[in-house]
Scaffold this active site. Structure first.
Site, mmCIF file in Angstrom:
data_model
loop_
_atom_site.group_PDB
_atom_site.id
_atom_site.type_symbol
_atom_site.label_atom_id
_atom_site.label_comp_id
_atom_site.label_asym_id
_atom_site.label_seq_id
_atom_site.Cartn_x
_atom_site.Cartn_y
_atom_site.Cartn_z
ATOM 1 N N LYS A 162 0.823 -1.217 0.000
ATOM 2 C CA LYS A 162 0.000 0.000 0.000
ATOM 3 C C LYS A 162 0.853 1.262 0.000
ATOM 4 O O LYS A 162 0.603 2.208 -0.759
ATOM 5 C CB LYS A 162 -0.943 -0.014 1.206
ATOM 6 N N SER A 163 1.876 1.298 0.856
ATOM 7 C CA SER A 163 2.724 2.491 0.945
ATOM 8 C C SER A 163 3.418 2.784 -0.375
ATOM 9 O O SER A 163 3.510 3.938 -0.819
ATOM 10 C CB SER A 163 3.771 2.312 2.051
ATOM 11 N N GLY A 208 -5.091 8.648 5.366
ATOM 12 C CA GLY A 208 -4.176 9.663 5.880
ATOM 13 C C GLY A 208 -2.987 9.869 4.973
ATOM 14 O O GLY A 208 -2.481 10.988 4.828
ATOM 15 N N ARG A 242 3.010 6.043 -3.194
ATOM 16 C CA ARG A 242 4.154 6.859 -3.605
ATOM 17 C C ARG A 242 4.402 6.769 -5.100
ATOM 18 O O ARG A 242 4.771 7.765 -5.736
ATOM 19 C CB ARG A 242 5.384 6.464 -2.788
ATOM 20 N N ARG A 280 -8.515 13.305 12.354
ATOM 21 C CA ARG A 280 -7.111 12.970 12.553
ATOM 22 C C ARG A 280 -6.240 14.216 12.412
ATOM 23 O O ARG A 280 -6.503 15.089 11.576
ATOM 24 C CB ARG A 280 -6.684 11.885 11.559
ATOM 25 N N ASP A 316 2.527 -0.487 12.247
ATOM 26 C CA ASP A 316 1.285 -1.086 11.760
ATOM 27 C C ASP A 316 1.033 -2.475 12.334
ATOM 28 O O ASP A 316 -0.091 -2.982 12.247
ATOM 29 C CB ASP A 316 1.311 -1.175 10.226
ATOM 30 N N SER A 328 7.946 10.035 11.534
ATOM 31 C CA SER A 328 6.717 9.882 10.757
ATOM 32 C C SER A 328 7.069 9.884 9.282
ATOM 33 O O SER A 328 7.560 10.883 8.750
ATOM 34 C CB SER A 328 5.735 11.018 11.056
ATOM 35 N N LYS A 353 -4.611 6.810 14.438
ATOM 36 C CA LYS A 353 -4.730 6.054 13.196
ATOM 37 C C LYS A 353 -6.203 6.044 12.753
ATOM 38 O O LYS A 353 -6.971 6.924 13.122
ATOM 39 C CB LYS A 353 -4.190 4.631 13.403
#
Length: 435
Positions: A21-22, A97, A26, A125, A319, A172, A346
């Protein structure tokens, strides 16, 4: 939707996890500002990543999807670093997010008016750690509570932002990535120091594309950039998704082989912890794609024991903390997690959600503001677990059934589709039952 999970013979075998997913986020974002056509093989096509794609299309980016040899392929015609068009309506980041925070870095300073918001969870958030440094760079951004919460409004700027030096007090990847993306449009050198020890997918893509980024142990330095080249990337499997079935294998005493999985060093914290807890986890690197190592992971169970996970370890397994809680229930002795206060911001207050998950099967824990302690060996029973619209809690609840004699009902299992659309079919394929 309510689903009932059980796995009386445990979970084991072979797994190819869903795309990362990350990395999908990107790849989409960087390809959207490239000059030319980028090819993204095997992108994750669900939940949060669809939110990113939808926002980019509203900004004028052309994305064409096709199937090539049974694999999903996205062709992205980039708009260039300054080429987003002004959207007609509010950009909807859904529950993502990553979408709203990283896209904020690309929208900052552009000569267009843009508003971005999301669902009820996302607008609650915190956004301040992104918005405050972007304002320091010269971006005009408004939002609820002076920019602390979405909806966020980006007023038209003059394009170039002012370079600054930033010291990150909290690790982060979203803050770091947003600043790096914004720094591409700066008039000078941007320096980011402090807690830069979060996942580094953005930096690896920058280096692969030969963007002017220098990384030292204590800081990142990015020079101005006028053009992003197009690229071709194959998204590997998501190790955070694989971690659910690693947990199932460990607590049921089964072997598990995970193929075509991303093994980025900043994502291996979970494997390091389960090794300390007594499991075997062997990694074989077989490829590198766009700077990202890809490989095979062999999991063999062992006698599990409790450990202490300290604040410095959290960035590499943020996570997977719900899964640490699940494993802790089956470990000898106590397991303590410290310095995980970020989990309260989260998709849900994930620390409170972990507490509800543990108590739903008849166990107890000591809950702190930034962590918890769980004693292993407690008597467990089947129960009902409310996912609370959080995909990781939904899947952790399902996996917990692997070690519980009675069945577990998960309310809202559809939340898993945010990151693992084939979770139920994978659960069945590895030996579990779902009603």
């Amino acid at each position: 939707m309510n689903s009932t999970f059980s796995a009386k013979d445990g979970l084991g075998g072979e797994l190819v996890p869903p795309p990362d997913k990350s990395l999908t986020h990107r790849a989409l974002l960087l390809s959207s500002i490239a000059e030319g056509r980028t090819l993204i093989h095997n992108p994750l096509d669900t939940g949060d990543c669809r939110s990113t794609r939808r926002c980019l299309e509203e900004l004028g980016v052309i994305l064409e999807e096709s199937l090539k040899s049974g694999e999903r392929l996205l062709e992205v015609s980039g708009a260039g670093l300054m080429g987003y068009r002004e959207p007609a309506g509010v950009l909807d980041a859904g529950n993502s997010g990553t979408t709203i925070r990283l896209l904020a870095g690309l929208l900052a300073g552009l000569p267009i008016y843009t508003v971005i918001s999301g669902d009820r969870s996302l607008v609650a958030r915190p956004m301040w750690r992104i918005i405050e440094p972007l304002r320091q760079m010269g971006a005009s951004i408004a939002g609820r509570s002076n920019g602390r919460f979405a909806p966020l409004t980006f007023l038209p700027g003059e394009g170039l932002l002012a370079a600054r030096s930033f010291n990150l007090e909290i690790p982060s990847a979203q803050v770091k990535s947003a600043l790096l993306l914004a720094a591409l449009k700066c008039s000078g050198t941007t320096v980011i120091s402090g807690r830069i020890d979060s996942r580094d997918h953005t930096e690896r893509l920058f280096r692969y594309l030969e963007l002017p980024l220098v990384r030292e142990k204590e800081y990142l330095k990015l020079e101005p950039c006028s053009e992003i080249p197009p690229f071709e990337i194959t998204i590997p499997g998501d190790i955070s998704s694989a971690a659910f079935f690693i947990t199932g294998a460990l607590i049921s005493g089964k072997d598990l082989l995970i193929r075509h999985c991303g093994i980025n060093p900043t994502r291996l914290g979970f494997l390091k912890v389960i090794r300390k807890m007594g499991a075997e986890a062997h990694i074989l690197e077989v490829d590198v794609n766009c700077g990202e190592p890809v490989g095979t992971i062999q999991i063999r169970p062992g006698e599990l024991k409790g450990v202490v996970i300290r604040k410095a370890e959290i960035p590499d397994l943020i996570d997977e903390i719900p899964l640490i809680a699940v494993i802790a229930l089956f470990a000898r002795g106590s397991t303590t997690v410290q310095g995980a206060g970020e989990l309260r911001f989260k998709e849900s207050d994930r620390l409170e959600a972990i507490a509800r998950l543990v108590r739903a099967v008849g166990a107890e824990l000591t809950l702190e503001q930034d962590g918890f302690t769980i004693e292993g060996g407690q008597a467990l029973a089947g129960g009902i677990i409310d996912a609370g619209h959080d995909h990781r809690i939904a899947m952790a609840g399902a996996i917990l059934s692997t070690g519980v004699r009675d069945k577990i009902v998960v309310r809202g299992i559809e939340a898993a589709e945010v990151s693992f659309p084939d979770f139920i079919s994978s659960f069945r394929a590895l030996g579990g039952e779902v009603e």
